[in-house]
Design a protein around this motif. Structure first.
Motif, PDB file in Angstrom:
ATOM      1  N   ARG A 260       4.158   7.558   2.602  1.00 35.68           N
ATOM      2  CA  ARG A 260       4.305   6.335   3.422  1.00 35.68           C
ATOM      3  C   ARG A 260       3.589   5.130   2.960  1.00 35.68           C
ATOM      4  O   ARG A 260       2.746   5.389   1.733  1.00 35.68           O
ATOM      5  CB  ARG A 260       3.793   6.827   4.757  1.00 35.68           C
ATOM      6  N   GLY A 261       3.495   3.888   3.487  1.00 35.91           N
ATOM      7  CA  GLY A 261       2.949   2.979   2.921  1.00 35.91           C
ATOM      8  C   GLY A 261       3.096   1.812   4.037  1.00 35.91           C
ATOM      9  O   GLY A 261       4.139   1.779   4.948  1.00 35.91           O
ATOM     10  N   TYR A 262       2.436   0.622   3.575  1.00 38.09           N
ATOM     11  CA  TYR A 262       2.924  -0.486   4.113  1.00 38.09           C
ATOM     12  C   TYR A 262       3.155  -1.698   2.991  1.00 38.09           C
ATOM     13  O   TYR A 262       2.487  -1.808   2.180  1.00 38.09           O
ATOM     14  CB  TYR A 262       1.548  -0.975   5.196  1.00 38.09           C
ATOM     15  N   SER A 263       3.711  -2.729   3.764  1.00 33.88           N
ATOM     16  CA  SER A 263       4.073  -4.030   2.990  1.00 33.88           C
ATOM     17  C   SER A 263       3.747  -5.279   3.695  1.00 33.88           C
ATOM     18  O   SER A 263       4.096  -5.090   5.154  1.00 33.88           O
ATOM     19  CB  SER A 263       5.347  -4.148   2.540  1.00 33.88           C
ATOM     20  N   PHE A 264       2.612  -6.149   3.110  1.00 32.60           N
ATOM     21  CA  PHE A 264       2.323  -7.144   3.911  1.00 32.60           C
ATOM     22  C   PHE A 264       2.355  -8.465   3.182  1.00 32.60           C
ATOM     23  O   PHE A 264       2.204  -8.312   1.925  1.00 32.60           O
ATOM     24  CB  PHE A 264       0.704  -6.887   4.050  1.00 32.60           C
TER      25      PHE A 264
ATOM     26  N   LEU B  67       0.945  -1.179   0.195  1.00 28.94           N
ATOM     27  CA  LEU B  67      -0.005   0.179   0.074  1.00 28.94           C
ATOM     28  C   LEU B  67       0.872   1.186  -0.047  1.00 28.94           C
ATOM     29  O   LEU B  67       1.784   1.373   0.717  1.00 28.94           O
ATOM     30  CB  LEU B  67      -0.861   0.219   1.281  1.00 28.94           C
ATOM     31  N   LYS B  68       0.527   2.301  -1.007  1.00 26.41           N
ATOM     32  CA  LYS B  68       0.967   3.424  -0.980  1.00 26.41           C
ATOM     33  C   LYS B  68       0.275   4.463  -0.930  1.00 26.41           C
ATOM     34  O   LYS B  68      -0.734   4.413  -1.432  1.00 26.41           O
ATOM     35  CB  LYS B  68       1.970   3.664  -2.225  1.00 26.41           C
ATOM     36  N   PHE B  69       0.513   5.544   0.172  1.00 29.71           N
ATOM     37  CA  PHE B  69      -0.262   6.598   0.417  1.00 29.71           C
ATOM     38  C   PHE B  69       0.265   7.966  -0.331  1.00 29.71           C
ATOM     39  O   PHE B  69       1.364   7.988  -0.557  1.00 29.71           O
ATOM     40  CB  PHE B  69      -0.450   6.626   1.987  1.00 29.71           C
ATOM     41  N   PRO B  70      -0.706   8.763  -0.414  1.00 31.93           N
ATOM     42  CA  PRO B  70      -0.169  10.123  -1.130  1.00 31.93           C
ATOM     43  C   PRO B  70       0.940  10.720  -0.334  1.00 31.93           C
ATOM     44  O   PRO B  70       1.792  11.383  -0.977  1.00 31.93           O
ATOM     45  CB  PRO B  70      -1.508  10.791  -1.060  1.00 31.93           C
ATOM     46  N   ASN B  71       1.046  10.529   0.842  1.00 29.67           N
ATOM     47  CA  ASN B  71       1.951  11.259   1.677  1.00 29.67           C
ATOM     48  C   ASN B  71       3.379  10.538   1.481  1.00 29.67           C
ATOM     49  O   ASN B  71       4.566  10.956   2.334  1.00 29.67           O
ATOM     50  CB  ASN B  71       1.737  11.244   3.144  1.00 29.67           C
TER      51      ASN B  71
END
Length: 163
Positions: free
Chosen positions: A119-123, A113-117
């Motif tokens: 940042r993000g997450y990987s799962f 997941l990548k966010f506009p700011n």
């Protein structure tokens, strides 16, 4: 007994989205529709319409990510109960279209997941489902429920958990 990603996602999402749709059919909700669509729990939270949109997005985008496919685009333009119910219906239809075969192996599929700011997450898929997607979905569902309840709509736990 083996429990699959499909078993713990698709039926759960469909059931709760159906319940959310049904909350909008309550006579007291229909009578207060104009007030409710923009209602918020507190000023800095998103309104009821956005809670429905974000629950929809969590469900459709979540199963699409797990299946490794694109989710249908649904612009956030709903302003009436009829439009919110249509969005629930479209989301339910898409989620129901995801087969168990499409989710085979999804527990190990990488979900980023990548966010506009920035940042993000990987799962892995199982982590995404259990630590992000379902909690996020239920956050928006519960917030929608709470907005309706806070505005005097006669729904209760049996409406939330109906199946």
């Amino acid at each position: 007994m083996t429990v699959s990603i499909h078993d713990v996602s698709v039926p759960v999402l469909v059931n709760i989205l159906t319940n959310m749709r049904n909350w909008l059919d309550k006579a007291d909700a229909i009578a207060a529709e104009n007030k409710l669509v923009g209602a918020r729990l507190v000023d800095d939270m998103r309104p009821l319409s956005a809670q429905y949109q974000m629950a929809s997005d969590s469900a459709k985008n979540g199963v699409a990510r797990l299946a490794g496919i694109e989710a249908p685009s649904m612009p956030d333009t709903e302003e009436t109960f009829g439009e919110l119910k249509d969005r629930c219906d479209k989301t339910i239809a898409f989620v129901q279209s995801i087969t168990a075969t499409q989710l085979d192996g999804a527990e190990t599929r990488e979900v980023v997941l990548k966010f506009p700011n920035g940042r993000g997450y990987s799962f892995d898929g199982l982590g995404y489902l259990t630590k992000f997607m379902l909690p996020n979905f239920f956050f928006h569902v519960t917030t929608a429920y709470a907005i309706l309840r806070a505005n005097g709509i006669a729904i209760g736990k049996h409406d939330f958990l109906a199946h």
